[in-house]
Design an enzyme around this catalytic site. Sequence first.
Site, mmCIF file in Angstrom:
data_model
loop_
_atom_site.group_PDB
_atom_site.id
_atom_site.type_symbol
_atom_site.label_atom_id
_atom_site.label_comp_id
_atom_site.label_asym_id
_atom_site.label_seq_id
_atom_site.Cartn_x
_atom_site.Cartn_y
_atom_site.Cartn_z
ATOM 1 N N SER A 121 0.640 -1.157 0.006
ATOM 2 C CA SER A 121 0.248 -0.036 0.130
ATOM 3 C C SER A 121 0.825 1.246 0.031
ATOM 4 O O SER A 121 0.244 2.496 -0.059
ATOM 5 C CB SER A 121 -0.838 -0.031 1.255
ATOM 6 O OG SER A 121 -0.302 -0.148 2.450
ATOM 7 N N HIS A 142 -2.260 -2.863 -6.178
ATOM 8 C CA HIS A 142 -3.109 -2.286 -4.881
ATOM 9 C C HIS A 142 -4.363 -2.437 -4.561
ATOM 10 O O HIS A 142 -5.101 -1.571 -5.094
ATOM 11 C CB HIS A 142 -2.326 -0.849 -4.395
ATOM 12 C CG HIS A 142 -2.883 -0.561 -3.109
ATOM 13 N ND1 HIS A 142 -2.952 0.732 -2.760
ATOM 14 C CD2 HIS A 142 -3.098 -1.171 -1.741
ATOM 15 C CE1 HIS A 142 -3.447 0.872 -1.517
ATOM 16 N NE2 HIS A 142 -3.405 -0.222 -0.912
ATOM 17 N N GLU A 154 -5.239 0.145 -7.591
ATOM 18 C CA GLU A 154 -4.051 1.131 -8.197
ATOM 19 C C GLU A 154 -3.028 0.139 -8.501
ATOM 20 O O GLU A 154 -2.624 -0.686 -8.095
ATOM 21 C CB GLU A 154 -3.425 1.756 -6.800
ATOM 22 C CG GLU A 154 -4.147 3.101 -6.610
ATOM 23 C CD GLU A 154 -3.167 3.805 -5.350
ATOM 24 O OE1 GLU A 154 -3.060 5.058 -5.518
ATOM 25 O OE2 GLU A 154 -2.853 3.177 -4.305
ATOM 26 N N ASN A 192 -2.963 6.308 -0.407
ATOM 27 C CA ASN A 192 -2.362 6.491 0.714
ATOM 28 C C ASN A 192 -1.564 7.728 1.032
ATOM 29 O O ASN A 192 -1.582 8.328 2.429
ATOM 30 C CB ASN A 192 -1.720 5.214 1.320
ATOM 31 C CG ASN A 192 -2.635 4.243 1.901
ATOM 32 O OD1 ASN A 192 -3.512 4.304 2.365
ATOM 33 N ND2 ASN A 192 -2.212 3.153 1.083
#
Length: 299
Positions: A121, A142, A154, A192
């Site tokens: 992540s 991800h 992702e 993130n």
Amino acid sequence: MTTIQNVAVIGSGTMGNGIAHTFAQFGFKVSLIDISQDALDLGLNTIGKNLERQVAKGTLTEQEKLATLSNITTFTDMKAGVANVDLVVEAATENIDLKLKIFKDLDSFTTDQTILATNTSSISITKIASVTSKADKVIGMHFMNPVPIMKLVEVIRGYATSDEVASLTMELSKKLGKIPTEVNDYPGFVANRILMPMINEAIYSLYESVAGVEEIDTVMKLGMAHPMGPLQLADFIGLDVCLSILNVLHEGFGNPKYAPCPLLVNMVTAGYKGMKTGEGFYKYTAGSKELEVSSKFKM
């Protein structure tokens, strides 16, 4: 271009079993790999319960549930588990040393044609790829939690990831009913890099006594239309995971705005990691859906 049929997933925890579930549901043969049979049994049990929920909701038939489970084979031996697969998706703990070791092993256990994906992540795909002899075949995939439900993937290209592998990963994600979004390889990627500073700021707001746990979450849910408040979301993700990602951001950018709140550091150090340990900002009781603020933060 390589055709993906057989997939190995490393790690049967929350993300790993969700990824295995999703691939198996869409007809892929999945090798689910973990270090112990107990961990694998727990992962399979979770997959079974989640499939049952889908059947109860009418989004899956009983026959499709059984077919999904039959597509999954478990392994405690990584070398055996990744033999003859077209794609490996690593979903181990968000720990860079562990991931580098896994990818070094995968480099020797897989063929030159095998695509090596990581569900990291936040950790650099380029750094992970650097310990292999086939950096062009390494890519970030991800997934979001819970994997069978969340649509986003992702897709992160490392510095040397080939166009073919990137294109194949995008197409593969669509075959899983996902919406892939390609992003570049910088700390935290997009999801993130934006989410974790928000969660960290919510924790700082609690730490500095701006408001209580429920009040902070209520403001974000009602004021910003978030389905879940940032402190509850942090518990759901795992406070240890949040801390790891913030550390990657802080180290990667060298910017103090990413420094994790001391309260978060103390909570993780003390073993309060959120839902997975039964307590974080909220207390979690098995079988109860009621949210109860941790006694540590009751005002």
